[in-house]
Design an enzyme around this catalytic site. Structure first.
Site, PDB file in Angstrom:
ATOM      1  N   SER A  33       0.860  -1.181   0.000  1.00  0.00           N
ATOM      2  CA  SER A  33       0.000   0.000   0.000  1.00  0.00           C
ATOM      3  C   SER A  33       0.896   1.230   0.000  1.00  0.00           C
ATOM      4  O   SER A  33       1.934   1.270   0.641  1.00  0.00           O
ATOM      5  CB  SER A  33      -0.970   0.041   1.181  1.00  0.00           C
ATOM      6  OG  SER A  33      -0.515  -0.664   2.274  1.00  0.00           O
ATOM      7  N   HIS A  65      -4.710  -1.551  -3.113  1.00  0.00           N
ATOM      8  CA  HIS A  65      -4.031  -2.715  -3.676  1.00  0.00           C
ATOM      9  C   HIS A  65      -4.764  -3.077  -4.963  1.00  0.00           C
ATOM     10  O   HIS A  65      -5.921  -3.476  -4.942  1.00  0.00           O
ATOM     11  CB  HIS A  65      -4.078  -3.893  -2.696  1.00  0.00           C
ATOM     12  CG  HIS A  65      -3.254  -3.681  -1.476  1.00  0.00           C
ATOM     13  ND1 HIS A  65      -2.006  -4.217  -1.315  1.00  0.00           N
ATOM     14  CD2 HIS A  65      -3.485  -2.963  -0.365  1.00  0.00           C
ATOM     15  CE1 HIS A  65      -1.509  -3.842  -0.153  1.00  0.00           C
ATOM     16  NE2 HIS A  65      -2.386  -3.086   0.456  1.00  0.00           N
ATOM     17  N   ARG A  86      -1.200  -7.336  -3.042  1.00  0.00           N
ATOM     18  CA  ARG A  86      -0.745  -8.598  -2.468  1.00  0.00           C
ATOM     19  C   ARG A  86      -1.827  -9.134  -1.539  1.00  0.00           C
ATOM     20  O   ARG A  86      -2.755  -8.411  -1.177  1.00  0.00           O
ATOM     21  CB  ARG A  86       0.565  -8.409  -1.700  1.00  0.00           C
ATOM     22  CG  ARG A  86       0.513  -7.367  -0.599  1.00  0.00           C
ATOM     23  CD  ARG A  86       1.490  -7.621   0.541  1.00  0.00           C
ATOM     24  NE  ARG A  86       2.891  -7.688   0.253  1.00  0.00           N
ATOM     25  CZ  ARG A  86       3.775  -6.684   0.358  1.00  0.00           C
ATOM     26  NH1 ARG A  86       3.358  -5.496   0.713  1.00  0.00           N
ATOM     27  NH2 ARG A  86       5.057  -6.887   0.136  1.00  0.00           N
ATOM     28  N   HIS A  88      -2.807 -10.531   2.157  1.00  0.00           N
ATOM     29  CA  HIS A  88      -2.326 -10.388   3.539  1.00  0.00           C
ATOM     30  C   HIS A  88      -2.909 -11.485   4.418  1.00  0.00           C
ATOM     31  O   HIS A  88      -4.017 -11.965   4.169  1.00  0.00           O
ATOM     32  CB  HIS A  88      -2.755  -9.040   4.126  1.00  0.00           C
ATOM     33  CG  HIS A  88      -2.191  -7.858   3.416  1.00  0.00           C
ATOM     34  ND1 HIS A  88      -2.779  -7.326   2.297  1.00  0.00           N
ATOM     35  CD2 HIS A  88      -1.090  -7.106   3.656  1.00  0.00           C
ATOM     36  CE1 HIS A  88      -2.058  -6.289   1.881  1.00  0.00           C
ATOM     37  NE2 HIS A  88      -1.026  -6.141   2.678  1.00  0.00           N
ATOM     38  N   TYR A  90      -4.227 -11.145   7.265  1.00  0.00           N
ATOM     39  CA  TYR A  90      -5.472 -10.715   7.920  1.00  0.00           C
ATOM     40  C   TYR A  90      -6.696 -10.861   7.027  1.00  0.00           C
ATOM     41  O   TYR A  90      -7.819 -10.743   7.492  1.00  0.00           O
ATOM     42  CB  TYR A  90      -5.363  -9.271   8.442  1.00  0.00           C
ATOM     43  CG  TYR A  90      -5.011  -8.232   7.411  1.00  0.00           C
ATOM     44  CD1 TYR A  90      -5.917  -7.842   6.433  1.00  0.00           C
ATOM     45  CD2 TYR A  90      -3.760  -7.625   7.420  1.00  0.00           C
ATOM     46  CE1 TYR A  90      -5.587  -6.900   5.485  1.00  0.00           C
ATOM     47  CE2 TYR A  90      -3.414  -6.672   6.477  1.00  0.00           C
ATOM     48  CZ  TYR A  90      -4.334  -6.310   5.508  1.00  0.00           C
ATOM     49  OH  TYR A  90      -4.002  -5.378   4.570  1.00  0.00           O
ATOM     50  N   GLU A  91      -6.473 -11.133   5.728  1.00  0.00           N
ATOM     51  CA  GLU A  91      -7.619 -11.340   4.836  1.00  0.00           C
ATOM     52  C   GLU A  91      -8.224 -12.726   5.024  1.00  0.00           C
ATOM     53  O   GLU A  91      -9.307 -13.010   4.504  1.00  0.00           O
ATOM     54  CB  GLU A  91      -7.206 -11.121   3.375  1.00  0.00           C
ATOM     55  CG  GLU A  91      -6.884  -9.661   3.078  1.00  0.00           C
ATOM     56  CD  GLU A  91      -6.233  -9.464   1.715  1.00  0.00           C
ATOM     57  OE1 GLU A  91      -6.844  -9.862   0.707  1.00  0.00           O
ATOM     58  OE2 GLU A  91      -5.116  -8.940   1.668  1.00  0.00           O
ATOM     59  N   ALA A 118       4.206  -0.365   3.200  1.00  0.00           N
ATOM     60  CA  ALA A 118       4.033   0.833   4.011  1.00  0.00           C
ATOM     61  C   ALA A 118       4.194   0.408   5.455  1.00  0.00           C
ATOM     62  O   ALA A 118       3.768  -0.694   5.825  1.00  0.00           O
ATOM     63  CB  ALA A 118       2.638   1.418   3.797  1.00  0.00           C
ATOM     64  N   MET A 206       2.287  -5.175   8.338  1.00  0.00           N
ATOM     65  CA  MET A 206       1.444  -6.384   8.330  1.00  0.00           C
ATOM     66  C   MET A 206       1.731  -7.258   7.114  1.00  0.00           C
ATOM     67  O   MET A 206       0.844  -7.992   6.664  1.00  0.00           O
ATOM     68  CB  MET A 206      -0.037  -5.986   8.325  1.00  0.00           C
ATOM     69  CG  MET A 206      -0.436  -5.004   9.410  1.00  0.00           C
ATOM     70  SD  MET A 206      -2.152  -4.498   9.249  1.00  0.00           S
ATOM     71  CE  MET A 206      -2.185  -3.055  10.332  1.00  0.00           C
ATOM     72  N   SER A 207       2.936  -7.179   6.574  1.00  0.00           N
ATOM     73  CA  SER A 207       3.214  -7.953   5.355  1.00  0.00           C
ATOM     74  C   SER A 207       4.683  -8.359   5.311  1.00  0.00           C
ATOM     75  O   SER A 207       5.365  -8.385   6.331  1.00  0.00           O
ATOM     76  CB  SER A 207       2.864  -7.106   4.117  1.00  0.00           C
ATOM     77  OG  SER A 207       3.769  -6.035   3.983  1.00  0.00           O
ATOM     78  N   ASN A 230       3.772   6.762   8.724  1.00  0.00           N
ATOM     79  CA  ASN A 230       3.260   7.361   9.965  1.00  0.00           C
ATOM     80  C   ASN A 230       4.153   6.932  11.126  1.00  0.00           C
ATOM     81  O   ASN A 230       4.758   5.862  11.051  1.00  0.00           O
ATOM     82  CB  ASN A 230       1.822   6.871  10.232  1.00  0.00           C
ATOM     83  CG  ASN A 230       1.742   5.352  10.286  1.00  0.00           C
ATOM     84  OD1 ASN A 230       1.638   4.701   9.230  1.00  0.00           O
ATOM     85  ND2 ASN A 230       1.832   4.782  11.464  1.00  0.00           N
ATOM     86  N   HIS A 242      -5.854   4.547   7.418  1.00  0.00           N
ATOM     87  CA  HIS A 242      -5.363   3.909   6.181  1.00  0.00           C
ATOM     88  C   HIS A 242      -5.250   4.919   5.036  1.00  0.00           C
ATOM     89  O   HIS A 242      -4.348   4.837   4.203  1.00  0.00           O
ATOM     90  CB  HIS A 242      -6.279   2.738   5.791  1.00  0.00           C
ATOM     91  CG  HIS A 242      -5.809   1.966   4.590  1.00  0.00           C
ATOM     92  ND1 HIS A 242      -4.596   1.325   4.551  1.00  0.00           N
ATOM     93  CD2 HIS A 242      -6.388   1.754   3.386  1.00  0.00           C
ATOM     94  CE1 HIS A 242      -4.442   0.745   3.360  1.00  0.00           C
ATOM     95  NE2 HIS A 242      -5.518   0.995   2.639  1.00  0.00           N
TER      96      HIS A 242
END
Ligand code: HPA
Length: 267
Positions: A33, A65, A86, A88, A90-91, A118, A206-207, A230, A242
């Site tokens: 992202s 994405h 991509r 993730h 969490y998906e 990111a 997260m990736s 951030n 986000h």
């Protein structure tokens, strides 16, 4: 369709080669992202293949994405697979889905993978929002691993020192740091951010870590780059958003794209 993730990656690679009209590729880039706007600078588009046309891929769930593979020919004549989006953890599609792109790229002949993301910065003392940071190492706190069985893979140098040095020849101002991965999809609590600083982390996201492990298993060289979008939760006082992550990507797209274009032609 096969249940074996490596066989499935081989099938996806065959479909990808057929769709692109090419026999092999030099490098794959996974655009996290914030990085998608940078893809346009890497080279000329030869083909664009939606993930849903290839075995084992599914459309990504996250805004920002894109959900396709762009085949690019660089100015220097290299062929790059650029993953616009991509999968993730969490998906909820499992770890094999997360690393399917990297395994497919490896099966398609790629020798080097560039993993971008990111990330929240854990060191606001020295990191500026909008700065790219080279990943020197990672801490995998996702609780899972893409490898099952008795492959005791050495992870002493997941992120190639040679590739980091090469990028620094292009841009000596780039810092490097340790990327920590949580499963997400929540951002971290301020207490977790303090813990990660103590543990030696420099960026949080997260990736990337699972893809990097799968890439090393396949014998690929890995370059990892985080875009600090951030400060980690609680370090700056503002809540995380986000949309802010995507906006930093849009604002830095030209710098990120030029950097990647130069890197790809020197690999
Ligand atoms: N935490 C986790 N993932 C992220 C962040 C963050 O602060 N920023 C962008 N991706």
């Amino acid at each position: 369709m096969t249940n074996d993730p490596y066989t499935l990656a081989g099938e996806a690679a065959a479909a990808l080669k057929a769709a692109a009209g090419l026999d092999t590729f030099d490098v794959a880039l996974v655009m996290g992202s914030g990085w998608v706007p940078a893809a346009d600078a890497i080279g000329a588009t030869v083909a664009e293949i939606p993930f849903t046309d290839l075995p084992g891929f599914s459309a990504p769930a996250v805004a920002g994405h894109g959900g396709k593979i762009r085949v690019i020919r660089t100015d220097g004549g290299r062929h790059a697979l650029v993953f616009l989006g991509r999968s993730h953890l969490y998906e909820g599609r499992g770890v094999d889905s997360v690393v399917h792109g990297v395994r497919t790229a490896a099966a398609a002949g790629v020798r080097t993978v560039v993993l971008t993301n990111a990330a929240g910065g854990l060191r606001p003392e020295t990191q500026k929002v909008g700065d790219p940071v080279l990943i020197s190492d990672h801490i995998n706190l996702t609780g899972v691993n893409p490898i099952t069985g008795t492959t005791f893979l050495d992870l002493t140098e997941v992120y190639s020192k040679r590739l980091r040095e090469l990028v620094r020849e292009i841009d000596p101002s780039l810092d490097e740091g340790v990327y920590v991965a949580f499963r997400g999809p929540t951002y971290e609590t301020p207490a977790e951010i303090r813990m990660l600083r103590t543990l030696g982390g420099d960026m949080i996201g997260m990736s990337t870590v699972l893809e990097a492990i799968a890439a090393r298993e396949a014998g690929l060289d890995v370059l990892g780059v985080s875009l600090v979008t951030n400060p980690g939760a609680g370090l700056a006082g503002d809540p995380l958003d986000h949309e802010e992550v995507l906006e930093v990507g849009r604002a830095t797209a030209t710098r990120m794209g030029e950097l990647l274009a130069k890197v790809v032609d020197r690999l």
